[in-house]
Design a protein around this motif. Structure first.
Motif, PDB file in Angstrom:
ATOM      1  N   HIS A   1      26.855 118.073  48.315  1.00 26.13           N
ATOM      2  CA  HIS A   1      27.302 119.459  48.194  1.00 26.13           C
ATOM      3  C   HIS A   1      26.156 120.454  48.004  1.00 26.13           C
ATOM      4  O   HIS A   1      26.393 121.640  47.781  1.00 26.13           O
ATOM      5  CB  HIS A   1      28.280 119.596  47.029  1.00 26.13           C
ATOM      6  CG  HIS A   1      29.566 118.872  47.244  1.00 26.13           C
ATOM      7  ND1 HIS A   1      30.347 119.048  48.357  1.00 26.13           N
ATOM      8  CD2 HIS A   1      30.191 117.942  46.486  1.00 26.13           C
ATOM      9  CE1 HIS A   1      31.405 118.277  48.270  1.00 26.13           C
ATOM     10  NE2 HIS A   1      31.331 117.589  47.144  1.00 26.13           N
TER      11      HIS A   1
ATOM     12  N   GLU B   1      35.044 111.682  42.032  1.00 24.26           N
ATOM     13  CA  GLU B   1      36.474 111.995  42.069  1.00 24.26           C
ATOM     14  C   GLU B   1      36.713 113.503  42.029  1.00 24.26           C
ATOM     15  O   GLU B   1      37.534 114.038  42.776  1.00 24.26           O
ATOM     16  CB  GLU B   1      37.177 111.334  40.880  1.00 24.26           C
ATOM     17  CG  GLU B   1      38.666 111.573  40.873  1.00 24.26           C
ATOM     18  CD  GLU B   1      39.348 110.856  39.712  1.00 24.26           C
ATOM     19  OE1 GLU B   1      40.313 111.432  39.189  1.00 24.26           O
ATOM     20  OE2 GLU B   1      38.908 109.761  39.339  1.00 24.26           O
ATOM     21  N   GLU B   2      35.989 114.198  41.187  1.00 29.30           N
ATOM     22  CA  GLU B   2      36.208 115.637  41.007  1.00 29.30           C
ATOM     23  C   GLU B   2      35.614 116.482  42.123  1.00 29.30           C
ATOM     24  O   GLU B   2      35.953 117.662  42.242  1.00 29.30           O
ATOM     25  CB  GLU B   2      35.655 116.092  39.649  1.00 29.30           C
ATOM     26  CG  GLU B   2      36.396 115.502  38.473  1.00 29.30           C
ATOM     27  CD  GLU B   2      37.890 115.796  38.513  1.00 29.30           C
ATOM     28  OE1 GLU B   2      38.295 116.913  38.868  1.00 29.30           O
ATOM     29  OE2 GLU B   2      38.674 114.882  38.170  1.00 29.30           O
ATOM     30  N   THR B   3      34.739 115.897  42.934  1.00 31.08           N
ATOM     31  CA  THR B   3      34.122 116.656  44.026  1.00 31.08           C
ATOM     32  C   THR B   3      34.550 116.090  45.386  1.00 31.08           C
ATOM     33  O   THR B   3      33.856 116.251  46.374  1.00 31.08           O
ATOM     34  CB  THR B   3      32.595 116.691  43.901  1.00 31.08           C
ATOM     35  OG1 THR B   3      32.096 115.354  43.891  1.00 31.08           O
ATOM     36  CG2 THR B   3      32.174 117.421  42.636  1.00 31.08           C
ATOM     37  N   GLY B   4      35.668 115.421  45.395  1.00 32.92           N
ATOM     38  CA  GLY B   4      36.281 114.991  46.645  1.00 32.92           C
ATOM     39  C   GLY B   4      35.619 113.859  47.369  1.00 32.92           C
ATOM     40  O   GLY B   4      35.589 113.847  48.581  1.00 32.92           O
TER      41      GLY B   4
ATOM     42  N   ARG C   1      35.688 122.700  44.191  1.00 32.26           N
ATOM     43  CA  ARG C   1      35.412 121.268  44.078  1.00 32.26           C
ATOM     44  C   ARG C   1      34.020 120.902  44.610  1.00 32.26           C
ATOM     45  O   ARG C   1      33.791 119.801  45.088  1.00 32.26           O
ATOM     46  CB  ARG C   1      36.513 120.447  44.712  1.00 32.26           C
ATOM     47  CG  ARG C   1      37.848 120.714  44.007  1.00 32.26           C
ATOM     48  CD  ARG C   1      38.950 119.799  44.389  1.00 32.26           C
ATOM     49  NE  ARG C   1      38.880 118.476  43.815  1.00 32.26           N
ATOM     50  CZ  ARG C   1      39.305 118.108  42.608  1.00 32.26           C
ATOM     51  NH1 ARG C   1      39.813 119.012  41.804  1.00 32.26           N
ATOM     52  NH2 ARG C   1      39.237 116.861  42.210  1.00 32.26           N
TER      53      ARG C   1
ATOM     54  N   THR D   1      26.892 118.223  40.165  1.00 31.40           N
ATOM     55  CA  THR D   1      27.401 118.028  41.508  1.00 31.40           C
ATOM     56  C   THR D   1      26.747 116.813  42.158  1.00 31.40           C
ATOM     57  O   THR D   1      26.079 116.034  41.493  1.00 31.40           O
ATOM     58  CB  THR D   1      27.216 119.307  42.347  1.00 31.40           C
ATOM     59  OG1 THR D   1      27.921 119.155  43.581  1.00 31.40           O
ATOM     60  CG2 THR D   1      25.764 119.629  42.596  1.00 31.40           C
TER      61      THR D   1
ATOM     62  N   VAL E   1      33.471 125.215  40.672  1.00 30.33           N
ATOM     63  CA  VAL E   1      34.332 124.111  40.240  1.00 30.33           C
ATOM     64  C   VAL E   1      35.680 124.165  40.968  1.00 30.33           C
ATOM     65  O   VAL E   1      36.174 123.134  41.436  1.00 30.33           O
ATOM     66  CB  VAL E   1      34.502 124.106  38.700  1.00 30.33           C
ATOM     67  CG1 VAL E   1      35.571 123.117  38.264  1.00 30.33           C
ATOM     68  CG2 VAL E   1      33.167 123.767  38.032  1.00 30.33           C
ATOM     69  N   LYS E   2      36.270 125.353  41.100  1.00 30.65           N
ATOM     70  CA  LYS E   2      37.549 125.479  41.814  1.00 30.65           C
ATOM     71  C   LYS E   2      37.425 125.051  43.266  1.00 30.65           C
ATOM     72  O   LYS E   2      38.371 124.517  43.844  1.00 30.65           O
ATOM     73  CB  LYS E   2      38.085 126.901  41.720  1.00 30.65           C
ATOM     74  CG  LYS E   2      38.698 127.209  40.385  1.00 30.65           C
ATOM     75  CD  LYS E   2      39.219 128.629  40.331  1.00 30.65           C
ATOM     76  CE  LYS E   2      39.793 128.917  38.952  1.00 30.65           C
ATOM     77  NZ  LYS E   2      40.222 130.322  38.826  1.00 30.65           N
TER      78      LYS E   2
ATOM     79  N   ALA F   1      31.743 119.210  39.558  1.00 29.44           N
ATOM     80  CA  ALA F   1      32.753 118.671  38.659  1.00 29.44           C
ATOM     81  C   ALA F   1      32.811 119.456  37.356  1.00 29.44           C
ATOM     82  O   ALA F   1      33.828 119.448  36.673  1.00 29.44           O
ATOM     83  CB  ALA F   1      32.465 117.198  38.375  1.00 29.44           C
TER      84      ALA F   1
END
Length: 103
Positions: free
Chosen positions: A62, A98-101, A25, A58, A22-23, A28
């Motif tokens: 990714h 949004e949370e995974t760029g 990314r 995810t 998660v850090k 999410a």
């Protein structure tokens, strides 16, 4: 949305793996479910262990990076990973992107 599921030997391992992914990314969210009883074939016999389940949310984009990270950081020789594409609401998909760029 893709779910990545693996089992861990303990809660601390699951927390460490979830936090790392998660850090970075790459996911999410990580859901940690303790108290899972696993029955499996390993090295010629059937084993039974209490484990902790970890599910990461995810995107397909990714997949390779999540596999690489889990493989490097996981204490098991063969971290069991299951990929599932799941249908979700448009709002959930937007949050995931949004949370995974991304796109």
């Amino acid at each position: 949305m893709i779910h990545v599921t693996t089992t861990c030997p303990d809660l601390e391992t699951a927390r460490t793996l979830a936090s790392a992914v998660v850090k970075a990314r790459l996911a999410a969210c990580g859901n940690i479910i303790p108290g899972v009883r696993s029955v499996f074939h390993w090295q010629g016999h059937v084993d039974e262990e209490e484990e902790v389940s970890l599910t990461l949310k995810t995107r397909e984009a990714h997949r390779a990076e999540v596999i690489e990270m889990l493989t490097k950081k996981h204490p098991y020789d063969l971290p069991v990973i299951t990929w599932e594409e799941v249908a979700s609401t448009a709002d959930a998909e937007a949050w995931l992107r949004e949370e995974t760029g991304g796109d």
